[in-house]
Design an enzyme around this catalytic site. Sequence first.
Site, PDB file in Angstrom:
ATOM      1  CG  HIS A  47      -1.972   1.053   1.202  1.00 17.80           C
ATOM      2  ND1 HIS A  47      -3.060   1.009   0.350  1.00 17.80           N
ATOM      3  CD2 HIS A  47      -2.106   2.195   1.923  1.00 17.80           C
ATOM      4  CE1 HIS A  47      -3.818   2.074   0.553  1.00 17.80           C
ATOM      5  NE2 HIS A  47      -3.264   2.806   1.499  1.00 17.80           N
ATOM      6  CG  HIS A  94     -10.349   3.783   2.328  1.00 17.71           C
ATOM      7  ND1 HIS A  94     -10.937   4.069   3.530  1.00 17.71           N
ATOM      8  CD2 HIS A  94      -9.009   3.867   2.567  1.00 17.71           C
ATOM      9  CE1 HIS A  94     -10.025   4.334   4.444  1.00 17.71           C
ATOM     10  NE2 HIS A  94      -8.848   4.216   3.874  1.00 17.71           N
TER      11      HIS A  94
END
Length: 744
Positions: A47, A94
Site C-alpha cells: 500500500h 479504500h
Amino acid sequence: MNEPIVNLNLAQEHGLSEEEYRKILDILGRTPTFTELGIFSVMWSEHCSYKNSIALLKTLPKKGQHLLVEAGEENAGLVDIGDGLAVAFKIESHNHPSAVEPYQGAATGVGGILRDIFTMGARPIAALNSLRFGSLKNARVRYLFDGVVKGIGDYGNCFGVPTVGGEIYFDDSYQGNPLVNAMAVGIVKHDRVATATVKNTGASVMIIGSSTGKDGIHGATFASEEISEASEEKRPQVQVGDPFTEKLLMEATLEMIKNDLIVGIQDMGAAGITCSTSEMTAKGGCGMEIELAKVPLREKNMTPYEIMLSESQERMLLVAQDGKEDEINAICEKWDLESEIIGQVTSGKNIVVKNNGETVADIPADVLVLGGGAPVYYRETKKPDYIDAAEAFDVNTIPKPNDYNSVLVSLLSSPNIASKEWVVQQYDHMVRSNTVNLPGSDAAVIRIKGIEKGLALKTDCNSRFVYLNPRTGTQIAVAESARNVVCSGGKPVAITNCLNFGNPYKPEIYWQFKEAIGGMSDACLALKTPVTGGNVSFYNENPMGAVYPTPVIGMLGILENMNHATTSFFKNENDMIVLLGENSGHVGGSEYLKLQLDKVTGACPALDLEFEARLQDCCLEAIQNGFVNSAHDTSEGGLAVALAECCFLNPKDNFGADITINETDRMDFILFGEDQSRVIVSLNSGDYGKLSSITEKHKVPNSVLGTVTSGNLKINALIDSNVNQLERAYRGSIGNEMDIEGNI
C-alpha cells in the site's frame, strides 16, 4: 509494557518476507526495535511502497504542457488551467476497509482524498467516486452498498463538497471484495501551492488536527493482503472519520498556507506519523527528530509502536517557517484544533523517534519510501487461459430476440445501466453552487467562479473489457472517459488512476496488470492526457477468486468557455439525430451478451486510438461552434440504450425519436452491441452542412439516424416503445432492489 522479541518470525507476521527482513538488518547493521519493525512493515507494505508496481508505473507518460508537477512529486496531480489557477486532483482506493466496515471505510476514503487536495493549498470543489459490488440479490452486498453510499454521502455532505459524478457497477467478481474509489478535485492559485518537501534545518515540526488514537493501526498492511474470513476481525484497522473536524482542518490549513506560515505540509493518511515524517524528509534530503511524548493522544498508555502506526484521521504534519509557531497555534486555536510542536528538522538523513527522551527508532528516511530504498520487484507473468477461450467464442450462437422492445426494457433496468438516482439522491451535488451538469450526464461540469472557464470530470472503466483484454480494455477506459468529457464540452488534458487488481504474486494477475499499464500508456499518448498520479490497490481477492481487473480512470477536462457546456439529452422536437462514428455490431463482453447468456465472454471490442482522437477533436469542434444541442457517448447497452437515454434524461420533458438504420442479419448486434468511438449528437437540420464540413475535415463518418419527435422511440420496425415506460424501467430498478420505491 514489555515489547516482543524481534526476529524473522515476528517480521513475517508483520507481512515482511525473509529477504526483506535480511535487508533491514543490513540497512541498520543491527536487529530493529519493535517500533522500527512496525515502521518498516507499513512503509514496505504494498500500500505504501508500491514495491510490485512502481517499476511499471514509471513507464507511464507523465509529461504534458499543462502539468505543473510530475506524477508522484506531490500529494496530488497539479494542472495549469490558465488565469493563474491550477487544478489539484487525485483518486484513491479504500477497498479493504469498506469490505469490513462499509460506512467508515467509505467515509474515511473520502476524507483522505480531500486532505490530499487541500494539503496542496487547493480548496476542494468537487468529489467523484467509482464503486463496484456483487449482485444486489445478495443481502450482504445490499448491506455493503447501503453502508458505502451513506458513508460517502454523509462525509461529503457534512464537509461541504459536492459529489458531482461517478460510476457504479455490479458483478459477481466483486461479491466478497467491493471496490470503493474516491476522487477529489480542487482549485489553487499558482502562488499558493504548498509542498510536502522540507529542507530548513532546525525548523519546528508540528502536528495539527485531531488527537491520535488506536484506530487504523496497520491499516496499510491490512490493505496489502487478501480479504478472508479473518478480515472481519480487523475492524480496529478501519479508521474512524469526523467530517466536521476535517472542515475545520481545511480552513486552518488554507489560512496557514495563504499567510506563508509553513515550509511544508503532509497529510497523515496511510501509516500516519510514520509515512508523513518519512516522505517529507526523504524528499528534502534532510532528517527529522520527533518526541512522541508531545503527540496529543486520545487514549492513555499508547506505545511508541501504536503512536507511529496509528491512522487516526483529520491530522496533518507540518514544518513551520522560523518564528511562525505562535501564529500557527493561534490559527489552530481559532478553528478549535489541537496543535503541538513534536520535533525539528535536522541536518542528518535519519528519522529519529524518541519517547520521553529514549530513542525507539533511528532509520534513514530514504530507505522507507518508494523511489528510495524500498524494495522494487518484477513479478512473473503468464497470460490467463480464459482469454483465448473467450476470444474463440462464437457470438452468432446467441439466439436472436423475438421481442426487441422487451430486450431494451431489460437492458435499461439492468443495475449496470439503470439510473443511479437511489445513490445520487443521498449526495449533495449542488453545495457551493458551481455544479452545471448534474450527476447522470456524460461528465460532470463545474464552473470556476470569476472566470469564463470550467472543468469537466469523469471516472470510467468497463472492467469486463479489461478482463477479456487488459491492454485494449484499459485503452477503452481512457478513451471513454475522455469521450465523455468531450461530449460535455471539455478538452481532456490529464488523468489520475486507481488500479484495482488481485494478488500480484499470481502470474496471471500480474500479466493483467502489466498489460493494463501498457494500454493506459498507449491511450494517454494518443489522446495527449498524461498521468498525474493515482493509486494501486492489489490483493482485491476473496476466497472465490480475484475481482475483474479494474483500472479506473479519473479524467480532467477544461472548458475554455462555459457556453460550451453540453448535456446528453434531446432538447427540441424535429432536431436531426446524427451518429458520429460507425456501427459494427460488436457484442463481446457486452451487457446484452450477459443478459442473454449470463456470462462474460467474447472478444473485447476493437479500438483505433488514432481514429478515437480524430472523433473527439471532431465532436469538440462541433460543440465549440455552437450548433450541437446534445451529445451522448454510446457505451453500455449500445445504440438503442443511448437513444433511449437521450429521449428521457431531459429533466423538463421527455421526447421520442424516429430512427432508421440500415438492416443487417443481426440487428440485435447493431442495436445492443458496444462498439467504441461513437457519439450521438442532435442539431437543427439546417446546421447539418456545418457538421458535415467538420466531420469531413477530421475524416470521421457521420450518418443521419432520424429525428427527435414527441412520441415513442421507434427504430425501424423492431422497436416501438413508450418513452415514459422506458424511463420507469430505468429509474426504478436499483431502488426496487434496495426495497425502496423507485422515484419517477
